[in-house]
Design a protein around this motif. Structure first.
Motif, mmCIF file in Angstrom:
data_model
loop_
_atom_site.group_PDB
_atom_site.id
_atom_site.type_symbol
_atom_site.label_atom_id
_atom_site.label_comp_id
_atom_site.label_asym_id
_atom_site.label_seq_id
_atom_site.Cartn_x
_atom_site.Cartn_y
_atom_site.Cartn_z
ATOM 1 N N PHE A 34 0.828 -1.210 0.000
ATOM 2 C CA PHE A 34 0.000 0.000 0.000
ATOM 3 C C PHE A 34 0.862 1.259 0.000
ATOM 4 C CE2 PHE A 34 -2.036 3.469 2.296
ATOM 5 C CZ PHE A 34 -3.192 3.628 1.557
ATOM 6 N N LEU A 35 1.865 1.297 0.866
ATOM 7 C CA LEU A 35 2.690 2.492 0.996
ATOM 8 C C LEU A 35 3.523 2.762 -0.251
ATOM 9 C CD1 LEU A 35 3.765 1.895 4.677
ATOM 10 C CD2 LEU A 35 2.470 3.858 3.869
ATOM 11 N N GLN A 36 3.885 1.713 -0.974
ATOM 12 C CA GLN A 36 4.670 1.897 -2.193
ATOM 13 C C GLN A 36 3.905 2.701 -3.243
ATOM 14 O OE1 GLN A 36 5.817 -2.016 -3.527
ATOM 15 N NE2 GLN A 36 7.115 -2.395 -1.728
ATOM 16 N N ASP A 37 2.589 2.481 -3.308
ATOM 17 C CA ASP A 37 1.782 3.104 -4.358
ATOM 18 C C ASP A 37 0.703 4.035 -3.819
ATOM 19 O OD1 ASP A 37 3.072 1.809 -6.540
ATOM 20 O OD2 ASP A 37 1.982 -0.029 -6.045
ATOM 21 N N ALA A 38 0.796 4.416 -2.546
ATOM 22 C CA ALA A 38 -0.293 5.165 -1.909
ATOM 23 C C ALA A 38 -0.666 6.428 -2.674
ATOM 24 C CB ALA A 38 0.080 5.515 -0.466
ATOM 25 N N ALA A 39 0.333 7.146 -3.178
ATOM 26 C CA ALA A 39 0.059 8.421 -3.846
ATOM 27 C C ALA A 39 -0.723 8.232 -5.145
ATOM 28 C CB ALA A 39 1.365 9.163 -4.127
ATOM 29 N N ARG A 40 -0.661 7.021 -5.747
ATOM 30 C CA ARG A 40 -1.300 6.793 -7.039
ATOM 31 C C ARG A 40 -2.580 5.952 -6.945
ATOM 32 N NH1 ARG A 40 4.157 6.003 -7.937
ATOM 33 N NH2 ARG A 40 3.924 3.736 -7.847
ATOM 34 N N LEU A 41 -2.911 5.477 -5.770
ATOM 35 C CA LEU A 41 -4.063 4.586 -5.628
ATOM 36 C C LEU A 41 -5.382 5.336 -5.734
ATOM 37 C CD1 LEU A 41 -2.893 2.260 -2.717
ATOM 38 C CD2 LEU A 41 -2.946 1.747 -5.169
ATOM 39 N N ARG A 42 -6.331 4.714 -6.461
ATOM 40 C CA ARG A 42 -7.684 5.265 -6.540
ATOM 41 C C ARG A 42 -8.461 4.855 -5.294
ATOM 42 N NH1 ARG A 42 -7.120 3.436 -11.944
ATOM 43 N NH2 ARG A 42 -8.519 1.661 -11.528
ATOM 44 N N PRO A 43 -9.554 5.558 -4.975
ATOM 45 C CA PRO A 43 -10.322 5.240 -3.756
ATOM 46 C C PRO A 43 -10.732 3.778 -3.657
ATOM 47 C CG PRO A 43 -11.042 7.329 -4.646
ATOM 48 C CD PRO A 43 -10.086 6.758 -5.653
ATOM 49 N N GLU A 44 -11.129 3.157 -4.782
ATOM 50 C CA GLU A 44 -11.549 1.751 -4.703
ATOM 51 C C GLU A 44 -10.392 0.834 -4.334
ATOM 52 O OE1 GLU A 44 -11.154 2.761 -9.199
ATOM 53 O OE2 GLU A 44 -11.779 3.731 -7.312
ATOM 54 N N HIS A 45 -9.174 1.199 -4.738
ATOM 55 C CA HIS A 45 -8.004 0.402 -4.368
ATOM 56 C C HIS A 45 -7.698 0.576 -2.876
ATOM 57 C CE1 HIS A 45 -6.593 0.734 -8.826
ATOM 58 N NE2 HIS A 45 -7.460 -0.258 -8.653
ATOM 59 N N VAL A 46 -7.830 1.808 -2.379
ATOM 60 C CA VAL A 46 -7.629 2.040 -0.944
ATOM 61 C C VAL A 46 -8.635 1.229 -0.141
ATOM 62 C CG1 VAL A 46 -7.643 3.767 0.889
ATOM 63 C CG2 VAL A 46 -6.667 4.336 -1.341
ATOM 64 N N ASP A 47 -9.874 1.190 -0.625
ATOM 65 C CA ASP A 47 -10.903 0.409 0.072
ATOM 66 C C ASP A 47 -10.559 -1.075 0.101
ATOM 67 O OD1 ASP A 47 -12.344 2.697 0.516
ATOM 68 O OD2 ASP A 47 -13.728 2.410 -1.175
ATOM 69 N N LEU A 48 -9.953 -1.583 -0.989
ATOM 70 C CA LEU A 48 -9.546 -2.986 -1.028
ATOM 71 C C LEU A 48 -8.499 -3.268 0.048
ATOM 72 C CD1 LEU A 48 -9.487 -5.809 -2.272
ATOM 73 C CD2 LEU A 48 -7.843 -4.935 -3.966
ATOM 74 N N PHE A 49 -7.487 -2.436 0.129
ATOM 75 C CA PHE A 49 -6.478 -2.610 1.179
ATOM 76 C C PHE A 49 -7.115 -2.495 2.559
ATOM 77 C CE2 PHE A 49 -3.278 -1.681 -2.138
ATOM 78 C CZ PHE A 49 -2.321 -2.623 -1.818
ATOM 79 N N ASP A 50 -8.040 -1.544 2.694
ATOM 80 C CA ASP A 50 -8.721 -1.341 3.978
ATOM 81 C C ASP A 50 -9.408 -2.635 4.404
ATOM 82 O OD1 ASP A 50 -9.443 0.100 6.196
ATOM 83 O OD2 ASP A 50 -10.926 1.366 5.183
ATOM 84 N N GLY A 51 -10.134 -3.263 3.452
ATOM 85 C CA GLY A 51 -10.842 -4.487 3.781
ATOM 86 C C GLY A 51 -9.920 -5.625 4.171
ATOM 87 N N ILE A 52 -8.777 -5.719 3.512
ATOM 88 C CA ILE A 52 -7.812 -6.767 3.843
ATOM 89 C C ILE A 52 -7.224 -6.535 5.241
ATOM 90 C CG2 ILE A 52 -5.600 -7.794 3.226
ATOM 91 C CD1 ILE A 52 -6.216 -7.060 0.297
ATOM 92 N N LEU A 53 -6.801 -5.304 5.486
ATOM 93 C CA LEU A 53 -6.079 -5.004 6.732
ATOM 94 C C LEU A 53 -6.969 -5.068 7.962
ATOM 95 C CD1 LEU A 53 -3.782 -2.136 5.417
ATOM 96 C CD2 LEU A 53 -3.027 -4.385 6.219
ATOM 97 N N ILE A 54 -8.229 -4.644 7.857
ATOM 98 C CA ILE A 54 -9.077 -4.653 9.054
ATOM 99 C C ILE A 54 -9.424 -6.077 9.486
ATOM 100 C CG2 ILE A 54 -10.052 -2.356 8.676
ATOM 101 C CD1 ILE A 54 -12.546 -3.695 7.542
#
Length: 360
Positions: A34-54
């Motif tokens: 996530f941190l490698q690409d955080a600046a380029r991630l779209r909201p839906e990608h952030v949500d995917l990481f969110d779902g995995i991490l929680i």
């Protein structure tokens, strides 16, 4: 995103049967992606990481959660659900990093946590870049001494009228808090007067020593207004009317270099000295004695300390000489050169010496 997906098939097994080290390692790998690409991630990608991490992070060791909270806390697009989950944890080493700085926590979440959690959570919140008046109301109601001191020292904190009143009330029993409140840029003249009225004399003197020239002038004038007694000055000159004039200018927000220059140019000596005293924090009697002496150096020193322009300093030198005396051009030029060379730090040290002598 393929890298994250490659971790998903084994996620259930790691959550259900993995030891804390395996869980921490999986969370770290996903967070790294996530941190490698955080600046380029779209909201839906952030949500995917969110779902995995929680699903994964709550089962990791405290130290691993604290490390991840620290790494994610500055990001404007950090996984929001995970960040809020961190912020609500009772373990302060996990909650503190996101409470201090995470921009993804909204006001309602902060208010809810401030109303429910302990002093460690409140203390972490006081370090946020900004604090709303609603949030500081809760902090003032629930916070202990350290929390309230930290909130008062936060330049980005806003206080409601009730919050400021409570802040000043508590400062009456806390000298450290008095100093923090006394240095706030949003402290009005009326609130400064209330703050000083509830403070011990030793705390007032300490506050006077640690604030800048403008606030020193305000303190001096506030104290004069509280007592209703102008500074008594021994000698041939009467400064009482001048002090009242300067107090009125201060209350109107018009005590500035322009007003001082006007007094000097019209040879209003008493008003000029009273204005310099208010702006510098040096007593009128001290300035009158020094400026009426044989040298113009005290004018250069006080002028440099409060940041006057040369035109104002020159007018004060001419005022000192009187209406009927014309200085030699060489003397004025010498004064100008000396004023330009004088370091503000040197002027501050000299004035500090003057204040020590006048206190003695």
């Amino acid at each position: 995103m393929a890298g994250a997906a490659s971790l998903i098939p084994g996620l259930d097994e790691i959550v259900k049967h993995g030891d804390p080290e395996r869980r921490a390692e999986a969370a770290r790998r996903i967070a790294d992606l996530f941190l490698q690409d955080a600046a380029r991630l779209r909201p839906e990608h952030v949500d995917l990481f969110d779902g995995i991490l929680i699903d994964l992070v709550p089962h990791t060791a405290t130290s691993a959660r604290a490390e991840l909270a620290e790494r994610l806390s500055p990001l404007a697009n950090a996984p929001r659900t995970l960040i809020v989950q961190f912020a609500r944890e009772n373990e302060i080493t996990v909650a503190a990093p996101v409470l201090r700085r995470s921009p993804v926590i909204d006001e309602e979440v902060l208010l809810d946590i401030a109303r429910a959690k302990g002093q460690g959570h409140l203390l972490a919140m006081t370090e946020r870049p900004t604090l709303s008046a609603d949030l500081t109301d809760v902090i003032m109601d629930r916070g202990d001494r350290n929390v309230v001191r930290r909130a008062a020292g936060n330049a980005g904190a806003l206080f409601s009228d009730n919050g400021y009143s409570e802040l000043i009330r508590r400062a009456g029993q806390d000298g450290v808090l008095t100093l923090a409140v006394g240095k706030r840029a949003d402290l009005s003249g009326a609130r400064l007067k209330d703050l000083l009225a509830g403070s011990l004399d030793v705390v007032r003197r300490r506050l006077f020593d640690v604030v800048g020239p403008d606030r020193q002038a305000a303190i001096k004038l506030a104290m004069s207004g509280m007592t209703g007694v102008p500074e008594l000055v021994e000698g041939k000159r009467d400064f009482i009317a001048a002090q009242r004039t300067i107090l009125a200018l201060h209350r109107a927000g018009e005590l500035n270099e322009s007003a001082l220059l006007g007094f000097a140019k019209t040879h209003r000596y008493e008003e000029s000295i009273a204005a310099l005293a208010a702006m510098s924090g040096v007593k009128i009697a001290t300035l009158d004695r020094l400026i009426s002496g044989d040298r113009y150096d005290p004018i250069l020193i006080v002028g440099k300390m409060i940041g006057l322009e040369w035109a104002t300093v020159r007018a004060l030198i001419l005022l000192r000489l009187g209406k009927n005396r014309v200085p030699a051009p060489a003397d004025i030029e010498s004064a100008r050169v000396n004023f330009a060379r004088l370091m503000p730090s040197t002027a501050e040290r000299v004035i500090g010496f003057w204040k020590t002598r006048q206190s003695a």
